[in-house]
Write a protein that holds these residues in place. Structure first.
Motif, PDB file in Angstrom:
ATOM      1  N   ALA A  90       3.329  34.661   2.730  1.00 18.75           N
ATOM      2  CA  ALA A  90       3.386  34.342   4.155  1.00 18.75           C
ATOM      3  C   ALA A  90       2.057  34.642   4.842  1.00 18.75           C
ATOM      4  O   ALA A  90       1.591  33.864   5.684  1.00 18.75           O
ATOM      5  N   GLY A  91       1.449  35.778   4.469  1.00 21.81           N
ATOM      6  CA  GLY A  91       0.147  36.106   5.058  1.00 21.81           C
ATOM      7  C   GLY A  91      -0.904  35.080   4.709  1.00 21.81           C
ATOM      8  O   GLY A  91      -1.698  34.658   5.561  1.00 21.81           O
ATOM      9  N   ALA A  92      -0.897  34.626   3.450  1.00 17.27           N
ATOM     10  CA  ALA A  92      -1.862  33.603   3.034  1.00 17.27           C
ATOM     11  C   ALA A  92      -1.597  32.291   3.754  1.00 17.27           C
ATOM     12  O   ALA A  92      -2.535  31.618   4.217  1.00 17.27           O
ATOM     13  N   GLY A  93      -0.319  31.897   3.867  1.00 15.49           N
ATOM     14  CA  GLY A  93       0.012  30.654   4.557  1.00 15.49           C
ATOM     15  C   GLY A  93      -0.413  30.671   6.006  1.00 15.49           C
ATOM     16  O   GLY A  93      -0.947  29.672   6.523  1.00 15.49           O
ATOM     17  N   LEU A  94      -0.193  31.794   6.692  1.00 16.94           N
ATOM     18  CA  LEU A  94      -0.558  31.899   8.104  1.00 16.94           C
ATOM     19  C   LEU A  94      -2.064  31.815   8.293  1.00 16.94           C
ATOM     20  O   LEU A  94      -2.558  31.067   9.139  1.00 16.94           O
ATOM     21  N   VAL A  95      -2.804  32.583   7.503  1.00 12.94           N
ATOM     22  CA  VAL A  95      -4.266  32.594   7.643  1.00 12.94           C
ATOM     23  C   VAL A  95      -4.855  31.222   7.296  1.00 12.94           C
ATOM     24  O   VAL A  95      -5.709  30.696   8.019  1.00 12.94           O
ATOM     25  N   LEU A  96      -4.380  30.615   6.211  1.00 13.11           N
ATOM     26  CA  LEU A  96      -4.898  29.304   5.824  1.00 13.11           C
ATOM     27  C   LEU A  96      -4.545  28.244   6.861  1.00 13.11           C
ATOM     28  O   LEU A  96      -5.354  27.338   7.136  1.00 13.11           O
ATOM     29  N   ALA A  97      -3.335  28.327   7.450  1.00 13.18           N
ATOM     30  CA  ALA A  97      -2.944  27.352   8.464  1.00 13.18           C
ATOM     31  C   ALA A  97      -3.865  27.416   9.681  1.00 13.18           C
ATOM     32  O   ALA A  97      -4.221  26.389  10.267  1.00 13.18           O
ATOM     33  N   THR A 106      -0.241  23.893   3.108  1.00 12.49           N
ATOM     34  CA  THR A 106       1.116  23.434   3.431  1.00 12.49           C
ATOM     35  C   THR A 106       2.128  23.946   2.405  1.00 12.49           C
ATOM     36  O   THR A 106       3.260  24.270   2.759  1.00 12.49           O
ATOM     37  N   GLY A 107       1.713  24.034   1.147  1.00 15.79           N
ATOM     38  CA  GLY A 107       2.616  24.549   0.118  1.00 15.79           C
ATOM     39  C   GLY A 107       2.997  25.988   0.363  1.00 15.79           C
ATOM     40  O   GLY A 107       4.168  26.385   0.198  1.00 15.79           O
ATOM     41  N   PHE A 108       2.029  26.815   0.780  1.00 14.41           N
ATOM     42  CA  PHE A 108       2.321  28.216   1.071  1.00 14.41           C
ATOM     43  C   PHE A 108       3.216  28.352   2.296  1.00 14.41           C
ATOM     44  O   PHE A 108       4.081  29.242   2.346  1.00 14.41           O
ATOM     45  N   VAL A 109       3.014  27.493   3.288  1.00 17.94           N
ATOM     46  CA  VAL A 109       3.869  27.528   4.482  1.00 17.94           C
ATOM     47  C   VAL A 109       5.310  27.199   4.098  1.00 17.94           C
ATOM     48  O   VAL A 109       6.255  27.874   4.528  1.00 17.94           O
ATOM     49  N   VAL A 110       5.490  26.160   3.281  1.00 17.86           N
ATOM     50  CA  VAL A 110       6.830  25.790   2.816  1.00 17.86           C
ATOM     51  C   VAL A 110       7.462  26.949   2.043  1.00 17.86           C
ATOM     52  O   VAL A 110       8.630  27.304   2.261  1.00 17.86           O
ATOM     53  N   ALA A 111       6.690  27.547   1.133  1.00 19.68           N
ATOM     54  CA  ALA A 111       7.211  28.646   0.315  1.00 19.68           C
ATOM     55  C   ALA A 111       7.591  29.841   1.188  1.00 19.68           C
ATOM     56  O   ALA A 111       8.624  30.492   0.946  1.00 19.68           O
ATOM     57  N   ALA A 112       6.785  30.145   2.196  1.00 19.27           N
ATOM     58  CA  ALA A 112       7.076  31.274   3.081  1.00 19.27           C
ATOM     59  C   ALA A 112       8.364  31.038   3.860  1.00 19.27           C
ATOM     60  O   ALA A 112       9.170  31.966   4.056  1.00 19.27           O
ATOM     61  N   ILE A 113       8.602  29.789   4.281  1.00 18.76           N
ATOM     62  CA  ILE A 113       9.824  29.469   5.030  1.00 18.76           C
ATOM     63  C   ILE A 113      11.048  29.549   4.124  1.00 18.76           C
ATOM     64  O   ILE A 113      12.073  30.141   4.480  1.00 18.76           O
ATOM     65  N   VAL A 114      10.951  28.957   2.932  1.00 15.40           N
ATOM     66  CA  VAL A 114      12.093  28.931   2.017  1.00 15.40           C
ATOM     67  C   VAL A 114      12.480  30.340   1.568  1.00 15.40           C
ATOM     68  O   VAL A 114      13.667  30.658   1.426  1.00 15.40           O
ATOM     69  N   THR A 115      11.488  31.191   1.349  1.00 12.82           N
ATOM     70  CA  THR A 115      11.769  32.555   0.868  1.00 12.82           C
ATOM     71  C   THR A 115      11.852  33.571   2.011  1.00 12.82           C
ATOM     72  O   THR A 115      11.858  34.778   1.763  1.00 12.82           O
ATOM     73  N   SER A 116      11.937  33.102   3.253  1.00 17.17           N
ATOM     74  CA  SER A 116      11.920  34.000   4.411  1.00 17.17           C
ATOM     75  C   SER A 116      13.054  35.032   4.434  1.00 17.17           C
ATOM     76  O   SER A 116      12.894  36.091   5.063  1.00 17.17           O
ATOM     77  N   PRO A 117      14.230  34.785   3.780  1.00 19.31           N
ATOM     78  CA  PRO A 117      15.237  35.868   3.752  1.00 19.31           C
ATOM     79  C   PRO A 117      14.713  37.177   3.173  1.00 19.31           C
ATOM     80  O   PRO A 117      15.237  38.254   3.490  1.00 19.31           O
ATOM     81  N   LEU A 118      13.675  37.094   2.327  1.00 17.21           N
ATOM     82  CA  LEU A 118      13.097  38.314   1.767  1.00 17.21           C
ATOM     83  C   LEU A 118      12.433  39.169   2.849  1.00 17.21           C
ATOM     84  O   LEU A 118      12.181  40.355   2.635  1.00 17.21           O
ATOM     85  N   ALA A 119      12.151  38.564   4.010  1.00 15.73           N
ATOM     86  CA  ALA A 119      11.534  39.312   5.100  1.00 15.73           C
ATOM     87  C   ALA A 119      12.476  40.373   5.662  1.00 15.73           C
ATOM     88  O   ALA A 119      12.040  41.271   6.394  1.00 15.73           O
TER      89      ALA A 119
END
Length: 298
Positions: A61-68, A191-204
């Motif tokens: 999620a951190g990587a997806g946010l920074v890259l976005a 975009t792939g990291f953003v998708v992965a962060a959303i799909v796995t967000s229950p781990l948050a």
């Protein structure tokens, strides 16, 4: 200058460029490995407060946010024809990290690393076409085994998780190559990291548990962003550059440089002097890279 002379000069320039490109990939892998193991120090701090799966989610999620924020993918990057492969690549990357961190809860680090490397080894073995490739692969395998501190102990679930991480690592290499050669690797990585962060967000949810236990929310967010940048955004973005110029088999062998990088970081940052076997392992990996880099470019 005659036409023949110009042709010879052009051929020499291309040969020089090819040789330089062969050594660029190992150099980028070392830079990415250094960034990854600096991020590992942050992960160690996070393990005291957050579950391994939660740390893996913070990383992606951190990587997806920074890259976005930095890359700002265009509208076309979010269309299904591109998002489908990018999302699958991001999910494969997230699964690889989650399985690896969970395996560490059940196995020693050296055992986990050794088992996870079976993924790249299989990719390299399948992609080997010459005797030189086979020699390089064997040298890399021997080097990794000598470098990592392997203790064959632990639970069955730990072995299963480590082998799952290995399979995901193989998938990461193959999907990463497809993303890279498509020509918009960094955008699709984002975009792939953003998708992965959303799909796995229950781990948050595990992060919320840590906050209730007394950990500072902003501190955890800051550590997560640092982990995402150092352990994911930088090394995986460099992977895209490398994968665009080399095939999956050679990339898999280049991954053997990661334990070498960890050993070097240990010497420089922690004053951890490697044992004789580790030095032999480092030389074996270096020999594997030299063997491959000096071979005929296909």
């Amino acid at each position: 200058m005659t036409a023949r002379r110009r042709q010879e000069q052009s051929g020499a320039d291309r040969a020089t460029s090819t040789r330089d490109a062969r050594w660029l990939a190992p150099a980028l892998m070392l830079v990415g490995g250094t960034s990854m193991y600096l991020g590992a120090a942050i992960a160690i701090d996070l393990f005291d407060a957050v579950s391994p799966a939660g740390v893996a989610w913070l990383r992606i999620a951190g990587a997806g946010l920074v890259l976005a924020v930095v890359v700002r993918p265009g509208r076309d990057a979010w269309r299904w024809h591109r998002l489908r492969l990018a999302g699958l690549f991001g999910l494969m990357t997230a699964a690889m990290n989650i399985a690896f961190y969970l395996a560490l809860d059940h196995l020693p680090l050296g055992t986990t690393v050794a088992l996870e490397f079976l993924g790249p080894i299989v990719v390299a073995a399948v992609g080997s076409r010459t005797g030189r490739d086979v020699v390089a692969l064997l040298a890399a395998v021997v080097g990794v085994v000598l470098i990592v501190d392997v203790h064959w102990a632990g639970s069955v679930i730990g072995v299963v998780l480590a082998l799952t991480a290995a399979a995901c690592w193989a998938g990461y290499i193959l999907l990463g190559r497809r993303v890279a050669v498509r020509g918009a690797g960094i955008e699709d990585l984002t975009t792939g990291f953003v998708v992965a962060a959303i799909v796995t967000s229950p781990l948050a949810l595990t992060i919320g548990t840590a906050v209730h236990a007394g950990e500072g929310l902003w501190s955890l967010i800051g550590l997560g962003l640092g982990l995402g940048v150092l352990s994911t955004a930088v090394p995986y973005a460099l992977d895209q550059v490398i994968l665009r110029s080399v095939g999956p088999a050679r990339f898999a062998v280049l991954l053997a440089l990661l334990p070498v990088t960890a050993a070097v970081v240990g010497v420089v940052a922690l004053r951890q002097v490697p044992a004789v076997t580790e030095v032999i392992g480092i030389l074996a990996v270096a020999g594997a890279i030299v063997v491959q880099a000096s071979g005929r470019s296909r």
